[in-house]
Design a protein around this motif. Structure first.
Motif, PDB file in Angstrom:
ATOM      1  N   ALA A  23      44.647 -61.993 -99.385  1.00 32.04           N
ATOM      2  CA  ALA A  23      45.055 -60.676-100.292  1.00 32.04           C
ATOM      3  C   ALA A  23      46.265 -61.322-100.859  1.00 32.04           C
ATOM      4  O   ALA A  23      47.114 -62.528-100.437  1.00 32.04           O
ATOM      5  CB  ALA A  23      45.309 -59.490 -99.544  1.00 32.04           C
ATOM      6  N   PRO A  24      46.575 -60.578-102.000  1.00 29.80           N
ATOM      7  CA  PRO A  24      47.857 -61.042-102.366  1.00 29.80           C
ATOM      8  C   PRO A  24      49.071 -60.866-101.509  1.00 29.80           C
ATOM      9  O   PRO A  24      49.010 -59.986-100.735  1.00 29.80           O
ATOM     10  CB  PRO A  24      47.997 -59.843-103.723  1.00 29.80           C
ATOM     11  N   SER A  25      50.181 -61.561-101.631  1.00 28.10           N
ATOM     12  CA  SER A  25      51.255 -61.457-100.760  1.00 28.10           C
ATOM     13  C   SER A  25      51.857 -59.916-100.693  1.00 28.10           C
ATOM     14  O   SER A  25      52.508 -59.560 -99.577  1.00 28.10           O
ATOM     15  CB  SER A  25      52.326 -62.231-100.955  1.00 28.10           C
ATOM     16  N   SER A  26      51.530 -59.290-101.657  1.00 30.37           N
ATOM     17  CA  SER A  26      52.222 -57.987-101.655  1.00 30.37           C
ATOM     18  C   SER A  26      51.536 -57.000-100.458  1.00 30.37           C
ATOM     19  O   SER A  26      51.920 -55.879-100.124  1.00 30.37           O
ATOM     20  CB  SER A  26      52.294 -56.945-103.022  1.00 30.37           C
ATOM     21  N   ALA A  27      50.456 -57.349 -99.937  1.00 28.92           N
ATOM     22  CA  ALA A  27      49.464 -56.747 -98.902  1.00 28.92           C
ATOM     23  C   ALA A  27      50.235 -56.935 -97.648  1.00 28.92           C
ATOM     24  O   ALA A  27      49.898 -56.296 -96.628  1.00 28.92           O
ATOM     25  CB  ALA A  27      48.347 -57.114 -99.122  1.00 28.92           C
ATOM     26  N   ILE A  28      51.104 -57.893 -97.354  1.00 28.44           N
ATOM     27  CA  ILE A  28      51.551 -58.266 -95.885  1.00 28.44           C
ATOM     28  C   ILE A  28      52.126 -57.171 -95.305  1.00 28.44           C
ATOM     29  O   ILE A  28      52.302 -57.133 -94.125  1.00 28.44           O
ATOM     30  CB  ILE A  28      52.427 -59.464 -96.142  1.00 28.44           C
ATOM     31  N   VAL A  29      53.016 -56.216 -96.110  1.00 26.09           N
ATOM     32  CA  VAL A  29      53.547 -55.346 -95.285  1.00 26.09           C
ATOM     33  C   VAL A  29      52.814 -53.890 -94.772  1.00 26.09           C
ATOM     34  O   VAL A  29      53.198 -53.537 -93.729  1.00 26.09           O
ATOM     35  CB  VAL A  29      54.767 -54.478 -96.365  1.00 26.09           C
TER      36      VAL A  29
END
Length: 322
Positions: A117-123
């Protein structure tokens, strides 16, 4: 940066894996991780942007009992915006999840946790305050790097280490702006700089800097310089020659195996592995529920400052529940 071509040749040494992870940074990664281990620091490892797995393979060698490595990359997933789509096509057209898995499993028995997924999904995938080491090497676009730095701050332990790749490379000015903005305005304290990466912490950098200086000055293949800028002590490290000695790491365990050859919990590249505790194949991307996908899409469409505020609020709620 030249576009690397996918290869099907099985690596036998880390140097055989394509990527821009130079010996100096291999030395620095290993030093920071081993220092944490010696001091009894425990926490998970996280990499945003994996490419063919070169740095992830090294990180995997430093996992302690009970720790996990999470790797987040698009691996062919549709990018969240047009600028990211153009960057992916230009520099990472050969990147596939299968190539990453094949390289990683040449050195390790099981895959890390993979968030495709995009790195923004990591949280939404990693709990706040659980990581001791975060490597940011995903998008080179300012807005994305700024968000990745904010995520690292929330996910790291108080004295954890964050590493920002390409902070001074000519074709990645967005990374440079985001990196130094974090130093000047967001509390990030530089620990050291290599030719490619900025190593920093939101904790106290002085103790680790003193130990690092002593370690680097004891090497005959590394030059060290100390400067001050805007109240920050900057340790600059550089390899003295192309023959800098990388850290000693285990060679590939075996030629890339298939099926049962990979041991418990492993599976052929592109095929499901054994289930984890949640019933998902180990190393598989975590498919979000429809409502989660909708929320994530909404967040990706909001301005970055609003997105980060929403995610910090959610992280605080999760921490309160625990």
């Amino acid at each position: 940066m030249a576009t690397a071509q996918a290869t099907h040749k099985d690596p036998s040494e880390l140097k055989d894996v394509p990527g821009w992870f130079w010996p100096l940074d291999q030395v620095l990664f290993s030093w920071f991780l081993e220092r944490q281990e010696t001091r009894g620091t425990r926490g998970d490892l996280l990499e945003l942007g994996a490419y063919m797995g070169k740095s992830a393979i090294l990180l995997g060698h430093h996992l302690q009992d009970g720790e996990s490595l999470t790797v987040c990359d698009l691996f062919g997933t549709e990018p969240p915006d047009e600028a990211n789509r153009a960057e992916l096509a230009r520099s990472y057209s050969s990147l596939t999840r299968q190539a990453f898995e094949r390289n990683y499993l040449a050195f390790h028995d099981t895959l890390p946790t993979i968030v495709q997924a995009p790195s923004s999904a990591i949280v939404d995938e990693v709990e706040p305050g659980t990581c001791r080491f975060v490597h940011i090497d995903a998008s080179h676009l300012y807005e994305h790097v700024q968000g990745d730095i904010g995520a690292a701050r929330d996910l790291l332990l108080p004295d954890g280490i964050v590493v920002l790749d390409d902070f001074r490379t000519e074709h990645t000015p967005g990374v440079a702006v985001a990196a130094w903005e974090a130093v000047l305005n967001r509390g990030l304290r530089p620990v050291c700089l290599s030719s490619q990466k900025l190593y920093g912490t939101w904790g106290d950098p002085e103790p680790v800097q003193e130990e690092l200086l002593a370690a680097l000055r004891g090497r005959d293949d590394c030059g060290v310089h100390v400067e001050w800028a805007a109240g920050h002590r900057l340790i600059r490290a550089r390899a003295k020659s192309q023959g800098m000695r990388p850290p000693s790491l285990p060679s590939a365990r075996r030629p890339a195996a298939t099926g049962a050859d990979r041991g418990p919990g492993a599976a052929p590249s592109g095929a499901p592995a054994g289930p984890d505790r949640a019933g998902r194949p180990e190393g598989a991307a975590r498919p979000p529920a429809p409502r989660a996908r909708a929320r994530r899409l909404a967040l990706d469409l909001l301005p970055p400052v609003v997105t980060r505020a929403v995610r910090r609020y959610r992280a605080a709620q999760r921490a309160g529940v625990r």
